[in-house]
Motif scaffolding. Structure first.
Motif: not given
Length: 386
Positions: A273-275, A295-297, A335-342
């Protein structure tokens, strides 16, 4: 009278259009970019007909021919280099990103009984270094897409915010163990994630080079977008594969004395997810979209911060028992998974447009092309996807 700016000629609608969209025309590297910008600005068939053109593509070619080019805010575009040129910059980026993890591991090796506050301070310094490295690598990519007119002050603020978010995401695996046992292990996952930023830089450079090549050869916006659709998944997959290989290599090369529990599915999911989030942020930054990158980070850092707060607070928070029953890596995964999905759908829609590749290094022109004009057939009218 001297000292006054020239006014558009009366009765010349093309000249009036040039004055309204001069910023777009001066920074465009291909007529297709101007056509996309005109359509986005609402220039319809009536306005095109008033300019004595049959379609927006021929109008864009005239604007491209009549307005001289000027460089973007990062200087002239760097020539599209071969594999080794992209690899050299990527290896340097990987080295710079990896230095904080090397220092953190050295502290753990020299002073294994270091206080948690000393380790937290070292992790904070690592985050600042990573943010500064991200901000510096943005400047390496010459000819970056210029931002929209009037957005330069906002972009100059959003880029440091995005870079700070990248540093926070890279430091997250170093800080989360303090919420569990309070004794972080050798930074295996953070080291692989940091070195993998070199692969993200390479993927971003290759993506922009591919965009420039398709921008030079595509005849319609639809054709360009169809050609770019498979490029983004390949760039993302290359980075994810590199991070997975690096993680496995670090796990294999780590001395047995420092080995803890092997990474489980939760830790691998958090690493992936972080990658994914980091490569999307790097791609957006290289294509001149610092706002969504920031916004993503910010979403990832704020989401992880809220979950971490719910985990460490002694009060009864809904879902706290589920957080305590799992490894702290669940915080990073969420945290990273939700941001990456958006962020992924937005990147898919935006990075396949011609406007995202403004200022990208263009392929070498043939000897029969005039200066400033690609050697290609005139653009043809074609359907534009919504």
């Amino acid at each position: 009278m001297t000292g006054q700016p020239p006014r558009p000629a009366e009765g010349d609608p093309v000249r009036e259009l040039i004055e309204r969209h001069r910023e777009l025309c001066e920074r465009a590297t291909h007529p297709l970019e101007i056509a996309a910008g005109l359509e986005a600005a609402g220039v319809g068939p009536a306005a095109v007909a008033r300019c004595r053109h049959s379609d927006v593509f021929s109008l864009a070619e005239e604007l491209f021919a009549r307005v001289p080019r000027r460089s973007g805010p990062f200087g002239p575009a760097a020539p599209a280099g071969p594999w080794r040129r992209r690899a050299g910059a990527s290896l340097l980026a990987a080295l710079l990103y990896a230095l904080p993890c090397v220092a953190f591991a050295a502290i753990r090796a020299v002073a294994p009984r270091s206080s948690p506050w000393a380790l937290l301070s070292a992790a904070a310094v690592a985050g600042l270094w990573s943010a500064a490295t991200c901000l510096e690598t943005i400047r390496w990519q010459g000819g970056q897409r210029p931002d929209a007119p009037g957005s330069a002050p906002a972009a100059s603020l959003l880029r440091p915010i995005a870079a700070a978010g990248v540093g926070a995401v890279l430091t997250m695996p170093l800080l989360l163990p303090f919420a569990g046992s309070g004794d972080p292990l050798t930074p295996v996952a953070p080291a692989a994630l940091a070195v993998g930023m070199g692969a993200a830089e390479w993927s971003a450079r290759w993506f922009r080079h591919s965009g420039a090549a398709h921008l030079d050869s595509a005849t319609t916006i639809r054709e360009f977008r169809l050609r770019m659709l498979p490029v983004l998944p390949v760039a993302v997959a290359l980075h994810l594969a590199a991070v997975a290989l690096l993680t496995r290599a670090v796990l294999t090369a780590r001395p047995p004395a420092g080995a803890g529990q092997p990474l489980g599915p939760l830790q691998w999911g958090a690493q992936t997810a972080a990658a994914l989030l980091l490569v999307l942020v790097v791609l957006l930054l290289r294509c001149g979209r610092p706002g969504p990158a920031a916004a993503g980070t910010a979403t990832a850092v704020c989401g992880a911060g809220l979950l971490l707060t719910a985990r460490v607070l002694p009060s009864a928070v809904p879902g706290r028992s589920a957080l305590l029953s799992h490894d702290p890596a669940l915080v990073q995964l969420a945290g990273c998974g939700i941001a990456a999905a958006l962020l992924l759908p937005y990147a898919w829609a935006v990075l396949t447009r011609p406007g995202a590749h403004r200022g990208a290094p263009l392929p070498r022109l043939s000897s029969h092309a005039r200066p400033g004009f690609p050697a290609r057939a005139p653009l043809k009218e074609g359907p534009t996807p919504s």
